[in-house]
Design a protein around this motif. Structure first.
Motif, PDB file in Angstrom:
ATOM      1  N   SER A   1      35.445  43.662  31.763  1.00  0.00           N
ATOM      2  CA  SER A   1      36.684  44.439  31.634  1.00  0.00           C
ATOM      3  C   SER A   1      36.926  45.375  32.802  1.00  0.00           C
ATOM      4  O   SER A   1      38.078  45.593  33.180  1.00  0.00           O
ATOM      5  CB  SER A   1      36.748  45.186  30.308  1.00  0.00           C
ATOM      6  OG  SER A   1      35.515  45.431  29.773  1.00  0.00           O
TER       7      SER A   1
ATOM      8  N   LYS B   1      41.445  35.719  41.989  1.00  0.00           N
ATOM      9  CA  LYS B   1      41.640  37.164  42.217  1.00  0.00           C
ATOM     10  C   LYS B   1      40.372  37.846  42.728  1.00  0.00           C
ATOM     11  O   LYS B   1      40.449  38.928  43.300  1.00  0.00           O
ATOM     12  CB  LYS B   1      42.038  37.865  40.902  1.00  0.00           C
ATOM     13  CG  LYS B   1      43.468  37.626  40.479  1.00  0.00           C
ATOM     14  CD  LYS B   1      43.746  38.363  39.173  1.00  0.00           C
ATOM     15  CE  LYS B   1      45.117  38.027  38.626  1.00  0.00           C
ATOM     16  NZ  LYS B   1      45.328  38.563  37.280  1.00  0.00           N
TER      17      LYS B   1
ATOM     18  N   ILE C   1      34.587  36.317  33.264  1.00  0.00           N
ATOM     19  CA  ILE C   1      35.975  35.979  32.899  1.00  0.00           C
ATOM     20  C   ILE C   1      36.206  36.049  31.390  1.00  0.00           C
ATOM     21  O   ILE C   1      37.241  35.614  30.904  1.00  0.00           O
ATOM     22  CB  ILE C   1      36.382  34.580  33.423  1.00  0.00           C
ATOM     23  CG1 ILE C   1      35.344  33.531  33.023  1.00  0.00           C
ATOM     24  CG2 ILE C   1      36.619  34.623  34.912  1.00  0.00           C
ATOM     25  CD1 ILE C   1      35.783  32.104  33.298  1.00  0.00           C
TER      26      ILE C   1
ATOM     27  N   ALA D   1      39.315  37.689  30.886  1.00  0.00           N
ATOM     28  CA  ALA D   1      40.421  37.235  31.739  1.00  0.00           C
ATOM     29  C   ALA D   1      41.345  36.350  30.895  1.00  0.00           C
ATOM     30  O   ALA D   1      41.055  36.060  29.736  1.00  0.00           O
ATOM     31  CB  ALA D   1      39.866  36.454  32.932  1.00  0.00           C
TER      32      ALA D   1
ATOM     33  N   PRO E   1      41.641  43.679  40.972  1.00  0.00           N
ATOM     34  CA  PRO E   1      40.274  43.203  40.693  1.00  0.00           C
ATOM     35  C   PRO E   1      39.411  43.054  41.945  1.00  0.00           C
ATOM     36  O   PRO E   1      38.227  43.396  41.934  1.00  0.00           O
ATOM     37  CB  PRO E   1      40.506  41.847  40.017  1.00  0.00           C
ATOM     38  CG  PRO E   1      41.851  41.979  39.378  1.00  0.00           C
ATOM     39  CD  PRO E   1      42.653  42.819  40.339  1.00  0.00           C
TER      40      PRO E   1
ATOM     41  N   GLU F   1      42.891  33.522  37.802  1.00  0.00           N
ATOM     42  CA  GLU F   1      42.055  34.684  37.492  1.00  0.00           C
ATOM     43  C   GLU F   1      40.806  34.684  38.381  1.00  0.00           C
ATOM     44  O   GLU F   1      40.392  35.726  38.877  1.00  0.00           O
ATOM     45  CB  GLU F   1      41.651  34.652  36.009  1.00  0.00           C
ATOM     46  CG  GLU F   1      42.822  34.858  35.048  1.00  0.00           C
ATOM     47  CD  GLU F   1      43.286  36.298  34.979  1.00  0.00           C
ATOM     48  OE1 GLU F   1      44.079  36.688  35.868  1.00  0.00           O
ATOM     49  OE2 GLU F   1      42.869  37.019  34.058  1.00  0.00           O
TER      50      GLU F   1
ATOM     51  N   TYR G   1      38.660  42.969  35.268  1.00  0.00           N
ATOM     52  CA  TYR G   1      39.911  42.315  34.883  1.00  0.00           C
ATOM     53  C   TYR G   1      40.939  43.253  34.267  1.00  0.00           C
ATOM     54  O   TYR G   1      42.119  42.915  34.193  1.00  0.00           O
ATOM     55  CB  TYR G   1      39.627  41.085  34.017  1.00  0.00           C
ATOM     56  CG  TYR G   1      39.259  39.923  34.915  1.00  0.00           C
ATOM     57  CD1 TYR G   1      40.237  39.285  35.669  1.00  0.00           C
ATOM     58  CD2 TYR G   1      37.941  39.519  35.080  1.00  0.00           C
ATOM     59  CE1 TYR G   1      39.918  38.257  36.540  1.00  0.00           C
ATOM     60  CE2 TYR G   1      37.610  38.492  35.951  1.00  0.00           C
ATOM     61  CZ  TYR G   1      38.611  37.863  36.674  1.00  0.00           C
ATOM     62  OH  TYR G   1      38.303  36.853  37.552  1.00  0.00           O
ATOM     63  N   LYS G   2      40.530  44.453  33.886  1.00  0.00           N
ATOM     64  CA  LYS G   2      41.535  45.430  33.438  1.00  0.00           C
ATOM     65  C   LYS G   2      42.032  46.263  34.613  1.00  0.00           C
ATOM     66  O   LYS G   2      42.974  47.046  34.483  1.00  0.00           O
ATOM     67  CB  LYS G   2      40.950  46.333  32.354  1.00  0.00           C
ATOM     68  CG  LYS G   2      40.754  45.576  31.037  1.00  0.00           C
ATOM     69  CD  LYS G   2      40.875  46.487  29.821  1.00  0.00           C
ATOM     70  CE  LYS G   2      41.099  45.684  28.563  1.00  0.00           C
ATOM     71  NZ  LYS G   2      39.957  45.464  27.751  1.00  0.00           N
TER      72      LYS G   2
END
Ligand code: DX5
Ligand code: ZN
Length: 225
Positions: A200, A25, A11, A14, A208, A22, A203-204
């Motif tokens: 990343s 997800k 995270i 995040a 996810p 977050e 979370y990008k």
């Protein structure tokens, strides 16, 4: 663990002000939550103090895999175990008494991991390999998310895998952390890693949960031990 592969989203990248959402997800697809603890001493960045970490451990739906990037983990690592982490990983380079800290984490009720930075050879951690549950081989310099995967660390993963295969009984996981994505996870799994941290890449992603599933599929296709 599904098919002996663990996918642990980090995270670090995040939204820190919305962590419960977050984490939710990825909680259907991920195995554990990777919690990066940085103290701005061992690495030039700060994330969470112990109090905030305890709150995250308490509200996380996923078991927490703590990665301590802190100076003097000897005293702190057992506290993260007592706070309810499923595993606590500290850096070989930071610990004063590695063997003692390994046993202190275990007796505090968590699995124990030892992490090595890119410049630290496998030979320095090898004496502890039969006492630990997880070996974290960093594939970036610790401190920040979003860096490029260091392909040259794969020789260390292969060396570690060869040694670990000689162990009878419980073998430590080989975790890789840094730059893991759909482009790199197959290479790391082929080299012998079976536990993957992805910050990343997860979370990008627009989805996810789906990204965790895709990462797992690629790792399963490439891991052959
Ligand atoms: C870096 C941290 C990583 C980081 C990985 O020091 O230990 O866990 O979150 O982020 P990505 O996957 O973006 O490289
Ligand atoms: Zn990490």
């Amino acid at each position: 663990m599904k098919n002996n592969i663990l996918i642990n989203p980090s995270i670090l990248n995040a939204k820190f002000d919305d962590l419960a959402n977050e984490i939710a997800k990825v909680s259907q697809s991920a195995d554990q939550l990777h919690l990066d603890i940085m103290d701005n001493i061992f690495v030039p960045n700060f994330t969470f103090d112990f109090q905030r970490a305890k709150e995250i451990i308490a509200f996380s739906d996923l078991p927490v895999d703590a990665h301590l990037m802190i100076a003097d983990p000897d005293n702190s690592a057992p506290k993260y175990a007592q706070a309810g982490c499923v595993s606590v990983t500290f850096h070989l380079e930071a610990a004063k008494n590695i063997g003692q800290t390994i046993s202190d984490v275990k007796s505090s009720g968590a699995k124990v991991g030892v992490a090595v930075k890119p410049g630290t050879p496998f030979s320095l951690v090898e004496p502890f390999i039969e006492q630990i549950d997880l070996l974290l081989i960093m594939t970036v310099e610790p401190g920040f998310g979003g860096q490029s995967f260091m392909h040259e660390q794969m020789d260390k993963v292969k060396t570690a895998r060869s040694r670990i295969e000689l162990i009878k009984g419980g073998k430590p996981l080989i975790q890789v952390d840094g730059g893991i994505s759909l482009e790199t996870i197959g290479e790391a799994a082929s080299a012998g890693a079976n536990c993957f941290v992805a910050g990343s890449a997860v979370y990008k992603s627009a989805d996810p949960d789906n990204m965790v599933q895709l990462l797992r599929k690629s790792a399963e296709e490439h891991f052959r031990y």
